[in-house]
Design a protein around this motif. Structure first.
Motif, PDB file in Angstrom:
ATOM      1  N   ALA A 137      34.029  40.701  23.776  1.00  0.00           N
ATOM      2  CA  ALA A 137      33.972  41.613  24.925  1.00  0.00           C
ATOM      3  C   ALA A 137      34.590  42.980  24.699  1.00  0.00           C
ATOM      4  N   GLN A 138      35.267  43.232  23.593  1.00  0.00           N
ATOM      5  CA  GLN A 138      35.916  44.533  23.425  1.00  0.00           C
ATOM      6  C   GLN A 138      34.884  45.633  23.170  1.00  0.00           C
ATOM      7  N   PRO A 139      34.916  46.740  23.899  1.00  0.00           N
ATOM      8  CA  PRO A 139      35.845  47.039  24.981  1.00  0.00           C
ATOM      9  C   PRO A 139      35.285  46.819  26.391  1.00  0.00           C
ATOM     10  N   VAL A 140      33.947  46.657  26.527  1.00  0.00           N
ATOM     11  CA  VAL A 140      33.347  46.698  27.874  1.00  0.00           C
ATOM     12  C   VAL A 140      32.422  45.518  28.136  1.00  0.00           C
ATOM     13  N   GLY A 141      32.637  44.377  27.469  1.00  0.00           N
ATOM     14  CA  GLY A 141      31.696  43.270  27.571  1.00  0.00           C
ATOM     15  C   GLY A 141      32.002  42.228  28.618  1.00  0.00           C
ATOM     16  N   ALA A 142      33.151  42.296  29.269  1.00  0.00           N
ATOM     17  CA  ALA A 142      33.508  41.262  30.244  1.00  0.00           C
ATOM     18  C   ALA A 142      32.490  41.120  31.372  1.00  0.00           C
ATOM     19  N   PRO A 143      31.924  42.218  31.918  1.00  0.00           N
ATOM     20  CA  PRO A 143      30.962  42.056  33.012  1.00  0.00           C
ATOM     21  C   PRO A 143      29.680  41.340  32.605  1.00  0.00           C
ATOM     22  N   SER A 144      29.492  41.093  31.304  1.00  0.00           N
ATOM     23  CA  SER A 144      28.301  40.358  30.870  1.00  0.00           C
ATOM     24  C   SER A 144      28.355  38.901  31.283  1.00  0.00           C
ATOM     25  N   TRP A 145      29.531  38.436  31.783  1.00  0.00           N
ATOM     26  CA  TRP A 145      29.588  37.020  32.177  1.00  0.00           C
ATOM     27  C   TRP A 145      30.420  36.727  33.423  1.00  0.00           C
ATOM     28  N   PHE A 146      31.183  37.705  33.930  1.00  0.00           N
ATOM     29  CA  PHE A 146      31.865  37.468  35.210  1.00  0.00           C
ATOM     30  C   PHE A 146      32.175  38.793  35.900  1.00  0.00           C
ATOM     31  N   PRO A 147      32.243  38.792  37.249  1.00  0.00           N
ATOM     32  CA  PRO A 147      32.589  40.006  37.989  1.00  0.00           C
ATOM     33  C   PRO A 147      34.068  40.307  37.830  1.00  0.00           C
ATOM     34  N   CYS A 148      34.393  41.561  37.564  1.00  0.00           N
ATOM     35  CA  CYS A 148      35.778  41.883  37.225  1.00  0.00           C
ATOM     36  C   CYS A 148      36.073  43.348  37.479  1.00  0.00           C
ATOM     37  N   ASN A 149      37.345  43.681  37.393  1.00  0.00           N
ATOM     38  CA  ASN A 149      37.776  45.070  37.323  1.00  0.00           C
ATOM     39  C   ASN A 149      38.006  45.356  35.846  1.00  0.00           C
ATOM     40  N   ASP A 150      36.987  45.884  35.188  1.00  0.00           N
ATOM     41  CA  ASP A 150      36.937  45.904  33.726  1.00  0.00           C
ATOM     42  C   ASP A 150      37.662  47.115  33.147  1.00  0.00           C
ATOM     43  N   HIS A 151      38.982  47.073  33.242  1.00  0.00           N
ATOM     44  CA  HIS A 151      39.801  48.112  32.631  1.00  0.00           C
ATOM     45  C   HIS A 151      41.011  47.442  31.990  1.00  0.00           C
ATOM     46  N   PRO A 152      41.423  47.875  30.787  1.00  0.00           N
ATOM     47  CA  PRO A 152      42.495  47.166  30.077  1.00  0.00           C
ATOM     48  C   PRO A 152      43.822  47.124  30.820  1.00  0.00           C
ATOM     49  N   ALA A 153      44.076  48.103  31.679  1.00  0.00           N
ATOM     50  CA  ALA A 153      45.359  48.138  32.379  1.00  0.00           C
ATOM     51  C   ALA A 153      45.406  47.203  33.584  1.00  0.00           C
ATOM     52  N   ASP A 154      44.259  46.684  34.015  1.00  0.00           N
ATOM     53  CA  ASP A 154      44.240  45.772  35.166  1.00  0.00           C
ATOM     54  C   ASP A 154      44.317  44.342  34.648  1.00  0.00           C
ATOM     55  N   LYS A 155      45.525  43.868  34.424  1.00  0.00           N
ATOM     56  CA  LYS A 155      45.763  42.564  33.801  1.00  0.00           C
ATOM     57  C   LYS A 155      46.060  41.516  34.872  1.00  0.00           C
ATOM     58  N   ALA A 156      45.485  40.329  34.687  1.00  0.00           N
ATOM     59  CA  ALA A 156      45.605  39.280  35.703  1.00  0.00           C
ATOM     60  C   ALA A 156      45.741  37.921  35.023  1.00  0.00           C
ATOM     61  N   ALA A 157      46.122  36.911  35.810  1.00  0.00           N
ATOM     62  CA  ALA A 157      46.130  35.529  35.351  1.00  0.00           C
ATOM     63  C   ALA A 157      44.735  34.937  35.531  1.00  0.00           C
ATOM     64  N   TYR A 158      44.431  33.872  34.781  1.00  0.00           N
ATOM     65  CA  TYR A 158      43.093  33.283  34.811  1.00  0.00           C
ATOM     66  C   TYR A 158      43.142  31.757  34.860  1.00  0.00           C
ATOM     67  N   ARG A 159      42.190  31.189  35.581  1.00  0.00           N
ATOM     68  CA  ARG A 159      41.801  29.790  35.442  1.00  0.00           C
ATOM     69  C   ARG A 159      40.310  29.790  35.168  1.00  0.00           C
ATOM     70  N   ILE A 160      39.887  29.086  34.125  1.00  0.00           N
ATOM     71  CA  ILE A 160      38.484  29.065  33.724  1.00  0.00           C
ATOM     72  C   ILE A 160      38.040  27.620  33.573  1.00  0.00           C
ATOM     73  N   ALA A 161      37.015  27.216  34.309  1.00  0.00           N
ATOM     74  CA  ALA A 161      36.405  25.897  34.175  1.00  0.00           C
ATOM     75  C   ALA A 161      34.961  26.086  33.737  1.00  0.00           C
ATOM     76  N   VAL A 162      34.567  25.420  32.652  1.00  0.00           N
ATOM     77  CA  VAL A 162      33.221  25.574  32.102  1.00  0.00           C
ATOM     78  C   VAL A 162      32.595  24.193  31.939  1.00  0.00           C
TER      79      VAL A 162
END
Length: 442
Positions: A137-162
């Protein structure tokens, strides 16, 4: 959905000087809860993303980054919201405006065939393998699989179930916390409590076997195809030593575990994610040919992942440090000293055009090899300038003070001056802000 409603000014842009169209204003995300189901053969992804966020200002509307999926429903705090999905942005109008400082919960249902996002650096994001899938995903690939605030400074915790078909293994960002079975499928659950940038969140799906890399201390395991197990065991055989060496230089490893994935396909370059690195089949040959890359990707767990750049122009803080880690490991493990690597690469960089500013290389040169090598040279020059004791104390203080935070070049240079007990402005002016390559200190 209201096709007439447009986003407010600034809501669908970030403050990033290089990639303002990625990331969004007005809020920060605290936690992502992703429930995904993926079918390998049809490349079909169905998702429910629940984002817990905090408003930085009154929000009558806000936006998320999301690729080309069908979005049937969006709710905010349990109430159906109006939305428009176009141009890689999901513009949301909640039933009631969100007050400044208030916490709010967004749920997005979506589905479709995930595909990488076009970028100046190639296709980035969720991609199909011959028999599985990966995220790079570096640097802009995260939106290819989930809705997000896609900026490196917006850091959050995650739970992922697949959830995937039973023959496949899932390896994702986070420590595994649960695994459930049902007829013909398996659900894998991971949690990453440490603040994580969206581009560092990853899912890897394939027919993988587990290979233990080190026992005791930080749990270190690899997921490898059966046919590559012998080569991977050899090539990753010193991983425990590499981890111990890096901790000596940079301080304690910043996450709960570390996972290496070796795909059954070749990859152009290895990929770093939070607590994870991904290599291609071509990176394991049973001869440790690419061990420097193993070191490089592990070093990113400190430089890039725990300490995440606040803006993409500071990319040298990721790549220069990870490249210098290669030289440090070479020196520590009986190979050529960092000084030898520095002289070799100084000569190589000197033959290239002197038209790159390390601390601000420009978006087109975000991954220019000079960012990597000249970044490492700048660190080696700093080591020579202030001495080993102060230099390595600086690195450990840097990773400790900013653990799980966002960093800038200016923060690093200010801390370096404190550790040096001197004004290093002329030194950094040459190495970080000048185009001409300075000579190495003697």
């Amino acid at each position: 959905m209201d096709p007439q409603a447009g986003p407010p000014a600034g809501a669908c842009r970030s403050a990033d000087s290089y990639l303002p169209e990625h990331g969004n204003g007005g809020y920060r995300v605290e936690h992502y809860d992703l429930d995904l189901a993926y079918k390998v053969r049809s490349n079909r992804l169905s998702g429910r993303a629940t984002l817990t966020a905090v408003a930085r200002q009154p929000l009558g509307r806000f936006s998320l980054d999301l690729g080309a999926f069908t979005v049937p429903r969006v709710t905010v705090d349990g109430k159906q919201a109006r939305f428009i999905h176009r141009g890689g942005k999901l513009h949301v109008t909640p039933a009631r405006p969100v007050a400044s400082g208030a916490s709010f919960v967004v749920e997005v249902r979506y589905g479709g065939n995930p595909r990488p996002i076009d970028s100046p650096w190639g296709d980035i994001g969720w991609d199909e393998l011959t028999d599985g899938a990966l995220v790079a995903a570096q640097p802009v690939g995260a939106p290819s699989w989930f809705p997000c605030n896609d900026h490196p400074a917006d850091k959050a915790a995650y739970r992922i179930a697949v959830t995937v078909e039973a023959p496949y293994t899932v390896l994702a960002t986070g420590v595994p916390t649960a695994r459930r079975r049902s007829a013909g499928s398996r659900t894998w659950v991971f949690e990453r409590p440490e603040p994580t940038a969206s581009y560092l969140v990853s899912v890897q799906i394939g027919r993988y076997e587990q290979l233990v890399l080190a026992r005791g201390g930080v749990p270190q395991v690899a997921g490898v195809p059966a046919r590559l197990r012998k080569n991977a065991a050899r090539d990753l055989g010193r991983h425990g030593q590499i981890m111990t060496t890096c901790e000596g230089f940079f301080g304690p490893y910043p996450f709960g575990d570390y996972v290496v994935v070796v795909t059954d396909d070749d990859l152009d370059d290895p990929i770093e994610a939070q607590g994870m690195s991904i290599f291609g089949a071509n990176h394991v040959d049973g001869k440790r040919t690419h061990e420097r890359l193993v070191v490089h990707e592990l070093a990113h767990q400190w430089f890039g992942n725990s300490l995440t750049i606040a803006d993409w122009r500071h990319i040298w803080l990721n790549e220069g440090f990870a490249t210098y880690a290669e030289w440090l490991w070479s020196e520590a493990s009986g190979g050529p000293a960092a000084q030898a690597h520095a002289h070799e690469w100084h000569a190589a960089v000197a033959r290239l055009p002197a038209d790159l500013v390390l601390a601000d290389p420009g978006v087109e040169r975000l991954f220019d090899q000079r960012v990597y090598k000249r970044g490492a040279l700048a660190l080696h020059a700093l080591r020579l300038r202030i001495g080993d004791e102060r230099f390595f104390a600086l690195l450990r203080t840097w990773t400790t003070q900013h653990r799980h935070g966002s960093v800038t070049t200016e923060q690093f240079t200010a801390l370096a001056c404190v550790h040096a007990g001197a004004d290093l402005s002329p030194f950094f002016s040459e190495w970080l802000y000048g185009q001409a390559l300075p000579d190495l200190p003697r």
